[in-house]
Scaffold this active site. Structure first.
Site, PDB file in Angstrom:
ATOM      1  N   ASN A  54      -8.383   4.548  -1.952  1.00 22.18           N
ATOM      2  CA  ASN A  54      -7.705   3.351  -1.462  1.00 22.18           C
ATOM      3  C   ASN A  54      -7.110   2.585  -2.639  1.00 22.18           C
ATOM      4  O   ASN A  54      -7.333   2.930  -3.797  1.00 22.18           O
ATOM      5  CB  ASN A  54      -8.698   2.478  -0.681  1.00 22.18           C
ATOM      6  CG  ASN A  54      -8.018   1.632   0.369  1.00 22.18           C
ATOM      7  OD1 ASN A  54      -6.801   1.451   0.360  1.00 22.18           O
ATOM      8  ND2 ASN A  54      -8.793   1.098   1.290  1.00 22.18           N
ATOM      9  N   CYS A  88       0.825  -1.210   0.000  1.00 18.67           N
ATOM     10  CA  CYS A  88       0.000   0.000   0.000  1.00 18.67           C
ATOM     11  C   CYS A  88       0.855   1.253   0.000  1.00 18.67           C
ATOM     12  O   CYS A  88       0.466   2.288  -0.566  1.00 18.67           O
ATOM     13  CB  CYS A  88      -0.934   0.003   1.206  1.00 18.67           C
ATOM     14  SG  CYS A  88      -0.075  -0.048   2.794  1.00 18.67           S
ATOM     15  N   HIS A 124      -1.531   1.104   7.127  1.00 27.68           N
ATOM     16  CA  HIS A 124      -2.030   1.258   5.760  1.00 27.68           C
ATOM     17  C   HIS A 124      -1.703   2.645   5.223  1.00 27.68           C
ATOM     18  O   HIS A 124      -1.551   3.604   5.983  1.00 27.68           O
ATOM     19  CB  HIS A 124      -3.545   1.038   5.734  1.00 27.68           C
ATOM     20  CG  HIS A 124      -4.103   0.800   4.365  1.00 27.68           C
ATOM     21  ND1 HIS A 124      -3.481   0.020   3.420  1.00 27.68           N
ATOM     22  CD2 HIS A 124      -5.233   1.249   3.763  1.00 27.68           C
ATOM     23  CE1 HIS A 124      -4.200  -0.011   2.312  1.00 27.68           C
ATOM     24  NE2 HIS A 124      -5.266   0.739   2.491  1.00 27.68           N
TER      25      HIS A 124
END
Length: 396
Positions: free
Chosen positions: A353, A51, A332
């Site tokens: 995201n 990520c 994240h």
């Protein structure tokens, strides 16, 4: 017959009573975007802990757009592959006492572009192992096993071949790195392609807010995935929020490192909140409503996301305590691309995201302002988006 009619009437009366006791259907959260910043498409990191690369490169793509450049799809795996090598070398130098895994930090991306350049996704998809999307199970295990074998030094010392062997493994899984490539009719090297972008990597800074280091100075943020020992600028919480607000107002997106391993975060509903759980902090009808429930019932109801509820007021001390107690971890990375309000007028951030295009908001999520205040580890931002008075304090 009269008896049957009486029984039927009683049944209807009872049914009506039951119906009347059913709780009203909750409408859930409804968001209205108040600011949207141009952004590139939603990507999918799939089964990989990358990520950090997806979010930071998405942020860079947004910066290219903001600077008047084209919409690009840059190669996340180019960054991951190159950083794996640097991370592996450091892991061996540290005798294995370094976090060697799939994770990383936003500054890995800016530093990698400075060192290795960048290429478009179509030039280097980095999927040389038979899958259409990133799947790092075997890859991660093999890379670490190789490095652990090197560290054992069974020859009595490290061989002169180990780095070539590690590079060969990386090329096998990710694909050989091109020295030159054609893109839209022009030949580039990774370095010249990076130089062609209308942005400067020196413009990007990383900012955090914790009290165990002095404010307005840099410190190495102590999280396992910070294998590079990258530094962040430290500012008070109110300055962090002033920076974010100024960036949003002036059309700058923000790379955001945070923690989504919270009860207040829902993957399926694409929302994150920090409910107020203490009755003494509630007032009026709100306190009366929740006061009728047991502690367990109240907690369950608070995390049903049925509609706007009161959230905690976040302080600098709460942030620090959560970080010190491992409640806020380097979990994240995403990109803040706008602001929104719910139907009660509560402020939220609109966030892109890297979990593919999915409902309910096509891969975008809404995080409340208190959640951001509470769970932010760091942000990466263009230094020109920082208010001048704060920039001066930071020496930027």
């Amino acid at each position: 017959m009269k008896k049957l009619l009486l029984l039927a009437g009683l049944a209807l009366l009872m049914a009506g009573s039951v119906e009347a006791k059913k709780p009203e259907k909750q409408e859930g959260y409804q968001f209205t975007d108040t600011k949207t910043i141009p952004t590139t498409s939603v990507k999918d990191q799939y089964s990989s802990g990358t990520c950090w690369s997806y979010s930071a490169l998405s942020f860079i793509e947004n910066e290219v757009l903001r600077a008047g450049g084209p919409e690009l799809d840059l190669s996340e795996m180019w960054i991951v592959r190159n950083m794996y090598f640097d991370k592996g070398v450091k892991y061996v130098r540290m005798h294995g006492h370094l976090n060697f895994g799939e994770g990383g930090a936003p500054h890995d991306v800016t530093e990698a572009i400075k060192k290795f350049g960048i290429v478009p996704e179509e030039v280097y998809p980095g999927l040389n192992y038979g899958t259409e999307k990133p799947v790092f199970g075997e890859l991660s295990a093999v890379l670490k096993a190789y490095l652990d074998a090197v560290i054992e030094a069974r020859n009595g010392k490290l061989t002169t071949a180990w780095q070539d062997g590690f590079n060969a493994l990386l090329d096998t899984y990710f694909g050989p790195r091109p020295e030159t490539f054609m893109y839209e009719g022009k030949e580039y090297t990774p370095e010249s392609f990076a130089a062609s972008l209308p942005i400067d990597m020196e413009d990007y800074v990383h900012i955090s807010s914790f009290t165990h280091h002095p404010f307005y100075e840099k410190f190495i943020i102590e999280v396992p995935d910070n294998w590079m020992w990258g530094q962040v600028y430290n500012v008070p919480l109110e300055d962090l929020m002033a920076i974010v607000d100024n960036a949003m107002e002036n059309g700058y997106s923000i790379e955001w490192a945070t923690d989504v391993s919270e009860k207040g975060f829902s993957r399926s509903k694409a929302i994150a909140i920090v409910p107020e759980t203490e009755l003494e902090s509630m007032t009026g009808t709100e306190a009366e409503k929740w006061g009728k429930l047991t502690a367990a019932e109240r907690e369950a109801a608070l995390y049903e996301f049925n509609g706007p509820i009161k959230e905690k007021t976040i302080t600098q001390e709460m942030r620090q305590e959560a970080f010190d107690n491992y409640e806020t971890t380097d979990d994240h990375g995403m990109v803040i691309v706008g602001t929104a309000v719910d139907q009660a007028g509560n402020p939220f951030f609109k966030v892109k995201n890297s979990w593919n295009v999915r409902p309910p908001y096509d891969g975008f999520y809404y995080f409340s302002r208190p959640f951001f205040e509470y769970k932010t580890l760091s942000i990466t931002i263009n230094k020109n988006a920082i208010p001048e008075e704060i920039r001066t304090k930071l020496g930027l």
